[in-house]
Scaffold this motif. Sequence first.
Motif, PDB file in Angstrom:
ATOM      1  N   LYS A 190       0.665  -1.072  -0.140  1.00  0.00           N
ATOM      2  CA  LYS A 190      -0.082   0.083  -0.027  1.00  0.00           C
ATOM      3  C   LYS A 190       0.696   1.268  -0.231  1.00  0.00           C
ATOM      4  O   LYS A 190       0.393   2.405  -0.534  1.00  0.00           O
ATOM      5  CB  LYS A 190      -0.928  -0.082   1.196  1.00  0.00           C
ATOM      6  N   MET A 191       2.066   1.197   0.608  1.00  0.00           N
ATOM      7  CA  MET A 191       3.065   2.519   0.704  1.00  0.00           C
ATOM      8  C   MET A 191       4.039   2.422  -0.644  1.00  0.00           C
ATOM      9  O   MET A 191       4.737   3.182  -0.832  1.00  0.00           O
ATOM     10  CB  MET A 191       3.932   2.090   1.861  1.00  0.00           C
ATOM     11  N   GLY A 192       3.648   1.379  -1.621  1.00  0.00           N
ATOM     12  CA  GLY A 192       4.489   1.269  -2.621  1.00  0.00           C
ATOM     13  C   GLY A 192       5.855   0.731  -2.425  1.00  0.00           C
ATOM     14  O   GLY A 192       6.771   0.828  -3.235  1.00  0.00           O
ATOM     15  N   ILE A 193       6.142   0.088  -1.156  1.00  0.00           N
ATOM     16  CA  ILE A 193       7.292  -0.542  -1.109  1.00  0.00           C
ATOM     17  C   ILE A 193       7.156  -1.902  -1.539  1.00  0.00           C
ATOM     18  O   ILE A 193       6.408  -2.855  -1.351  1.00  0.00           O
ATOM     19  CB  ILE A 193       7.652  -0.479   0.397  1.00  0.00           C
ATOM     20  N   LYS A 194       8.379  -2.500  -2.494  1.00  0.00           N
ATOM     21  CA  LYS A 194       8.435  -3.653  -2.863  1.00  0.00           C
ATOM     22  C   LYS A 194       8.919  -4.878  -1.886  1.00  0.00           C
ATOM     23  O   LYS A 194      10.033  -4.620  -1.298  1.00  0.00           O
ATOM     24  CB  LYS A 194       9.419  -3.510  -4.026  1.00  0.00           C
ATOM     25  N   VAL A 195       8.048  -6.049  -1.884  1.00  0.00           N
ATOM     26  CA  VAL A 195       8.371  -7.218  -1.047  1.00  0.00           C
ATOM     27  C   VAL A 195       9.030  -8.075  -1.963  1.00  0.00           C
ATOM     28  O   VAL A 195       8.236  -8.474  -2.943  1.00  0.00           O
ATOM     29  CB  VAL A 195       7.219  -7.466  -0.021  1.00  0.00           C
ATOM     30  N   ILE A 196      10.411  -8.416  -1.846  1.00  0.00           N
ATOM     31  CA  ILE A 196      10.638  -9.537  -2.897  1.00  0.00           C
ATOM     32  C   ILE A 196      11.496 -10.731  -2.271  1.00  0.00           C
ATOM     33  O   ILE A 196      11.583 -10.722  -1.090  1.00  0.00           O
ATOM     34  CB  ILE A 196      11.826  -9.010  -3.641  1.00  0.00           C
ATOM     35  N   SER A 197      11.655 -11.833  -2.834  1.00  0.00           N
ATOM     36  CA  SER A 197      12.284 -12.801  -2.524  1.00  0.00           C
ATOM     37  C   SER A 197      13.732 -12.795  -2.355  1.00  0.00           C
ATOM     38  O   SER A 197      14.246 -12.098  -3.054  1.00  0.00           O
ATOM     39  CB  SER A 197      11.970 -14.354  -3.229  1.00  0.00           C
ATOM     40  N   VAL A 198      14.395 -13.801  -1.516  1.00  0.00           N
ATOM     41  CA  VAL A 198      15.947 -13.809  -1.494  1.00  0.00           C
ATOM     42  C   VAL A 198      16.501 -13.917  -2.771  1.00  0.00           C
ATOM     43  O   VAL A 198      17.506 -13.355  -3.206  1.00  0.00           O
ATOM     44  CB  VAL A 198      16.416 -14.570  -0.294  1.00  0.00           C
ATOM     45  N   ASP A 199      15.935 -14.994  -3.422  1.00  0.00           N
ATOM     46  CA  ASP A 199      16.447 -15.301  -4.898  1.00  0.00           C
ATOM     47  C   ASP A 199      16.389 -13.959  -5.907  1.00  0.00           C
ATOM     48  O   ASP A 199      17.067 -13.892  -6.569  1.00  0.00           O
ATOM     49  CB  ASP A 199      15.669 -16.437  -5.470  1.00  0.00           C
ATOM     50  N   GLU A 200      15.358 -13.338  -5.621  1.00  0.00           N
ATOM     51  CA  GLU A 200      15.153 -12.023  -6.590  1.00  0.00           C
ATOM     52  C   GLU A 200      16.120 -11.181  -6.282  1.00  0.00           C
ATOM     53  O   GLU A 200      16.626 -10.538  -7.209  1.00  0.00           O
ATOM     54  CB  GLU A 200      13.616 -11.765  -6.780  1.00  0.00           C
ATOM     55  N   ALA A 201      16.572 -10.882  -4.984  1.00  0.00           N
ATOM     56  CA  ALA A 201      17.240  -9.991  -4.657  1.00  0.00           C
ATOM     57  C   ALA A 201      18.624 -10.522  -4.972  1.00  0.00           C
ATOM     58  O   ALA A 201      19.520  -9.628  -5.240  1.00  0.00           O
ATOM     59  CB  ALA A 201      17.287  -9.927  -2.755  1.00  0.00           C
ATOM     60  N   ILE A 202      19.187 -11.697  -4.992  1.00  0.00           N
ATOM     61  CA  ILE A 202      20.318 -12.192  -5.223  1.00  0.00           C
ATOM     62  C   ILE A 202      20.648 -12.009  -6.761  1.00  0.00           C
ATOM     63  O   ILE A 202      21.481 -11.453  -7.104  1.00  0.00           O
ATOM     64  CB  ILE A 202      20.456 -13.766  -4.914  1.00  0.00           C
ATOM     65  N   ASN A 203      19.570 -12.451  -7.621  1.00  0.00           N
ATOM     66  CA  ASN A 203      19.617 -12.022  -8.992  1.00  0.00           C
ATOM     67  C   ASN A 203      19.902 -10.706  -9.533  1.00  0.00           C
ATOM     68  O   ASN A 203      20.438 -10.337 -10.288  1.00  0.00           O
ATOM     69  CB  ASN A 203      18.528 -12.460  -9.555  1.00  0.00           C
ATOM     70  N   ALA A 204      19.236  -9.820  -8.840  1.00  0.00           N
ATOM     71  CA  ALA A 204      19.312  -8.263  -8.956  1.00  0.00           C
ATOM     72  C   ALA A 204      20.797  -7.832  -8.671  1.00  0.00           C
ATOM     73  O   ALA A 204      21.033  -6.562  -9.151  1.00  0.00           O
ATOM     74  CB  ALA A 204      18.109  -7.671  -8.106  1.00  0.00           C
ATOM     75  N   LEU A 205      21.338  -8.514  -7.630  1.00  0.00           N
ATOM     76  CA  LEU A 205      22.637  -8.079  -7.460  1.00  0.00           C
ATOM     77  C   LEU A 205      23.670  -7.743  -8.701  1.00  0.00           C
ATOM     78  O   LEU A 205      24.761  -6.976  -8.860  1.00  0.00           O
ATOM     79  CB  LEU A 205      23.429  -8.775  -6.534  1.00  0.00           C
ATOM     80  N   SER A 206      23.338  -8.860  -9.743  1.00  0.00           N
ATOM     81  CA  SER A 206      24.317  -8.667 -10.838  1.00  0.00           C
ATOM     82  C   SER A 206      23.672  -7.813 -11.770  1.00  0.00           C
ATOM     83  O   SER A 206      24.338  -7.515 -13.134  1.00  0.00           O
ATOM     84  CB  SER A 206      24.263 -10.055 -11.566  1.00  0.00           C
TER      85      SER A 206
END
Length: 206
Positions: A190-206
């Motif tokens: 509702k605040m527009g803050i994104k909740v992601i999985s740990v795998d998504e976070a790791i993929n986004a590191l690259s």
Amino acid sequence: MDSTANSSINFGENYAVLNLDWITVLIDAVKDTPEGHALIENLAKWNHAVHESASRPLTVFSTLSFHPGQPEVQPGTPFANLIAPFGEFRHGSPETQIYKAFSVDSQDIVLPKTRWSAMTGSVLEQILQAHGVKTVIISGLTLSGVVMATIYRLFDSDYNVYVIRENVLDLPVEQHSAFANVMLDMLLPKMGIKVISVDEAINALS
């Protein structure tokens, strides 16, 4: 919140990893539960990926700690009463150190704080501003306390915030599912803050 909606995540160039209170006294309180065991595994997985990242982001570990006698805390206040069952949180004591399962090296910043929010009683905001950080990725304990208090302060300061679903836990652990349902799946979106999985976070590191 369905994490499949975040299949293409880009943290941008100026982002920081914020690890909230991965300290021994709090991890010890949950490590013998299934929820705590899963949390430790996911935090370690995320921490390892961050350290191995080719373009390693600014990484800050917050740790709740006080001078002997807790001069930073007024006795009998709601906050004092809340933290009292966990001990003194004395600065430099073993219980306020980052838990042994998580590696910390010279590139990491370990930042003491004196309240729930990592932005209070610390120089976190100065550090983020000095590095031109626009986006923060959050993991930590406790969801309804430390994590949410920090998110509200970051939100008010116009940072983009991501929360890693598997990397947050509320205390006591038997209440986590109910609180996570409200906060991660209803309040934060509702605040527009994104909740992601740990795998998504790791993929986004690259």
